[in-house]
Design an enzyme around this catalytic site. Structure first.
Site, PDB file in Angstrom:
ATOM      1  N   THR A 176     -73.680 -68.246 -41.477  1.00  0.00           N
ATOM      2  CA  THR A 176     -72.286 -68.280 -41.018  1.00  0.00           C
ATOM      3  C   THR A 176     -72.311 -68.985 -39.672  1.00  0.00           C
ATOM      4  OG1 THR A 176     -71.474 -66.271 -42.122  1.00  0.00           O
ATOM      5  CG2 THR A 176     -70.476 -66.752 -40.047  1.00  0.00           C
ATOM      6  N   VAL A 205     -64.820 -62.217 -51.213  1.00  0.00           N
ATOM      7  CA  VAL A 205     -64.438 -62.543 -49.835  1.00  0.00           C
ATOM      8  C   VAL A 205     -65.276 -61.688 -48.900  1.00  0.00           C
ATOM      9  CG1 VAL A 205     -62.562 -62.495 -48.153  1.00  0.00           C
ATOM     10  CG2 VAL A 205     -62.090 -63.138 -50.520  1.00  0.00           C
ATOM     11  N   GLY A 206     -65.864 -62.321 -47.902  1.00  0.00           N
ATOM     12  CA  GLY A 206     -66.721 -61.597 -46.966  1.00  0.00           C
ATOM     13  C   GLY A 206     -65.970 -61.102 -45.748  1.00  0.00           C
ATOM     14  N   ASP A 207     -66.716 -60.836 -44.715  1.00  0.00           N
ATOM     15  CA  ASP A 207     -66.141 -60.279 -43.487  1.00  0.00           C
ATOM     16  C   ASP A 207     -65.564 -61.342 -42.561  1.00  0.00           C
ATOM     17  OD1 ASP A 207     -68.862 -61.180 -43.202  1.00  0.00           O
ATOM     18  OD2 ASP A 207     -68.756 -60.450 -41.136  1.00  0.00           O
ATOM     19  N   THR A 227     -72.420 -62.222 -38.136  1.00  0.00           N
ATOM     20  CA  THR A 227     -73.104 -62.840 -39.269  1.00  0.00           C
ATOM     21  C   THR A 227     -74.014 -61.818 -39.930  1.00  0.00           C
ATOM     22  OG1 THR A 227     -74.719 -64.506 -39.952  1.00  0.00           O
ATOM     23  CG2 THR A 227     -74.800 -63.839 -37.649  1.00  0.00           C
ATOM     24  N   GLY A 228     -74.075 -61.868 -41.246  1.00  0.00           N
ATOM     25  CA  GLY A 228     -74.896 -60.922 -42.006  1.00  0.00           C
ATOM     26  C   GLY A 228     -74.137 -60.489 -43.236  1.00  0.00           C
ATOM     27  N   GLY A 230     -71.678 -59.410 -45.369  1.00  0.00           N
ATOM     28  CA  GLY A 230     -70.314 -59.133 -44.949  1.00  0.00           C
ATOM     29  C   GLY A 230     -69.752 -57.804 -45.402  1.00  0.00           C
TER      30      GLY A 230
HETATM   31  N1  ASP Z   1     -71.056 -62.762 -43.137  1.00  0.00           N
HETATM   32  C1  ASP Z   1     -71.092 -63.758 -44.163  1.00  0.00           C
HETATM   33  C2  ASP Z   1     -70.469 -63.216 -45.409  1.00  0.00           C
HETATM   34  O1  ASP Z   1     -70.794 -62.115 -45.790  1.00  0.00           O
HETATM   35  C3  ASP Z   1     -72.447 -64.254 -44.498  1.00  0.00           C
HETATM   36  C4  ASP Z   1     -73.437 -64.359 -43.393  1.00  0.00           C
HETATM   37  O2  ASP Z   1     -73.116 -64.321 -42.228  1.00  0.00           O
HETATM   38  O3  ASP Z   1     -74.619 -64.513 -43.677  1.00  0.00           O
HETATM   39  O4  ASP Z   1     -69.722 -63.910 -46.028  1.00  0.00           O
END
Ligand code: ASP
Length: 315
Positions: A176, A205-207, A227-228, A230
Site C-alpha cells: 500500500t 474492499v480493504g481498510d 499498511t497490512g 486490511g
Molecule cells: N491494507 C491493504 C489492504 O488490506 C494492503 C496492505 O497494506 O498490504 O487492502
C-alpha cells in the site's frame, strides 16, 4: 520557520532481501525520495497538508515499485480493483473510492469525492464514472499491470492450490502507499492508496478507503496511514484507535502507534505498519514485519528513506 512534518510509506511486509535485486531496492527507495520531495515542496511554500499528502501519494501511485495505481495488485480474476482515501484534519472532510478499475490516480479520485461529492465513499463503476465526469485521467486495466504483479498472482494461486498461502512471501501478498503531514498552519492530513492484496476476492474492499481504519486525520491529535492485512485494520479501527489513545489517554504518537502495531495487531500474527504524525510534528513509523518502505523529513529538512532497519539519506 513554522514547523511542518511529512512521513510516507510504501507498504510493509516486504521483504526478503532476495525478493528484489539491489537495483530494484534502490529504485524503490529513490521513488520514496521523490515522493517526499513532492510533498515537501507543498509544505515548504506554506501549502496545505492535504495537498502535500496527495502530491506524495501520486508519485508512489505512478511508480511501478509500489502496490497502488501503476503496479497495483491483481485480484483472483486478474483484475485491478483500486482503493484510496484522503482526509483533511482541519474540517474532518474526507473522500474515498473503492473497487475502482480505471482511475489513473486513485488518490486524485478520492480527493475529487472530498471536494465535489455528496458522499464520503464511492464504490466500483460509480467511482470510475464520477472521476471521468470530473475530467480525471482514466486508463484501461493494462496500464496498472506489471510483470511483477502477474508473477505474484501466479505464485499466490500456486500457494492457494497447495494449501500453503501462509508461506507466501509478504511481497507476493500485499502492499500500500500512504502519506501523513502537518502543515505550517497547524493542519493535519492523511492519504492512503492500494491495490489491496494479490489474489483477493473480487469485490473485496480493504481498510485503505475506510476512514478511521486505514486513514485518519484530526487537527490537534494526529494523522495516520496504515499498511497490512486490511481486515484487521478495519476490526481494530486502527486510525481512530490511535487518535483516541492520544486524545483520551494523553499518549504521544510514538507510544499510541506502537501499542496498536506491536501489540493489538501483532497478536493476530499479521504484518502491519503505519506512518503517523502528531499535532506537534513528531513522526512515528512502526512496523511489525521485516521491513516497511518508508520515509520522512527531519526537523532539519533532511530526507530519510528506508526499506529495512537501515535508514538512508536521500538524495
Ligand atoms: N491494507 C491493504 C489492504 O488490506 C494492503 C496492505 O497494506 O498490504 O487492502
Amino acid at each position: 520557520m513554522t514547523k511542518f512534518a511529512l512521513a510516507i510509506h510504501g507498504g510493509c511486509g516486504v521483504m526478503a532481501k532476495l525478493d528484489l535485486s539491489e537495483a530494484e531496492w534502490n529504485a524503490a527507495r529513490r521513488d520514496l525520495g521523490r515522493a517526499l520531495e513532492a510533498g515537501y515542496a507543498v509544505l515548504e511554500r506554506g501549502g496545505r497538508a492535504i495537498d502535500a499528502v496527495q502530491a506524495a501519494v501520486v508519485v508512489m501511485e505512478d511508480s511501478p515499485h509500489f502496490n497502488a495505481g501503476h503496479g497495483a495488485a491483481l485480484n483472483e480474476n486478474g483484475i485491478h480493483e483500486l482503493d484510496a482515501s484522503i482526509m483533511d484534519g482541519e474540517t474532518l472532510a474526507a473522500g474515498a473510492i473503492c473497487g475502482a478499475r480505471h482511475i489513473r490516480n486513485p488518490i486524485i479520485g478520492a480527493r475529487a469525492v472530498l471536494e465535489h461529492g455528496d458522499a464520503v465513499l464511492l464504490a466500483g463503476p460509480a467511482a470510475d464514472r464520477f472521476a471521468e465526469s470530473k475530467g480525471l485521467a482514466v486508463e484501461e486495466q493494462a496500464y496498472f499491470t506489471t510483470e511483477k504483479r502477474k508473477r505474484a498472482l501466479a505464485a499466490m494461486k500456486a500457494h492457494a492450490a497447495a494449501g500453503t498461502a501462509f508461506a507466501a512471501s509478504e511481497a507476493e501478498k500485499h502492499g500500500t502507499v500512504g502519506a501523513v503531514a502537518l502543515d505550517q498552519h497547524g493542519h493535519l492530513a492523511a492519504a492512503t492508496s492500494t491495490g489491496g492484496y494479490n489474489n483477493k476476492p473480487e469485490g473485496r474492499v480493504g481498510d485503505s478507503p475506510i476512514i478511521g481504519a486505514g486513514t485518519y486525520a484530526r487537527d490537534g491529535v494526529c494523522a495516520i496511514s496504515g499498511t497490512g492485512k486490511g481486515e484487521f485494520f478495519i476490526r481494530h479501527v486502527v486510525g481512530h484507535e490511535i487518535a483516541a489513545r492520544m486524545a483520551y489517554l494523553g499518549e504521544d504518537v510514538e507510544t499510541a502507534s506502537a501499542k496498536v502495531i506491536m501489540e493489538d495487531l501483532k497478536i493476530h500474527n499479521i504484518g502491519a505498519g503505519l506512518v503517523a504524525v502528531g499535532a506537534d510534528g513528531s513522526v512515528a513509523a512502526p512496523y511489525n514485519t521485516d521491513g516497511m518502505f518508508r520515509g520522512w523529513v527531519t526537523d532539519a529538512g533532511e530526507f530519510r528513506v528506508a526499506s529495512h532497519a537501515e535508514v538512508m539519506s536521500y538524495p
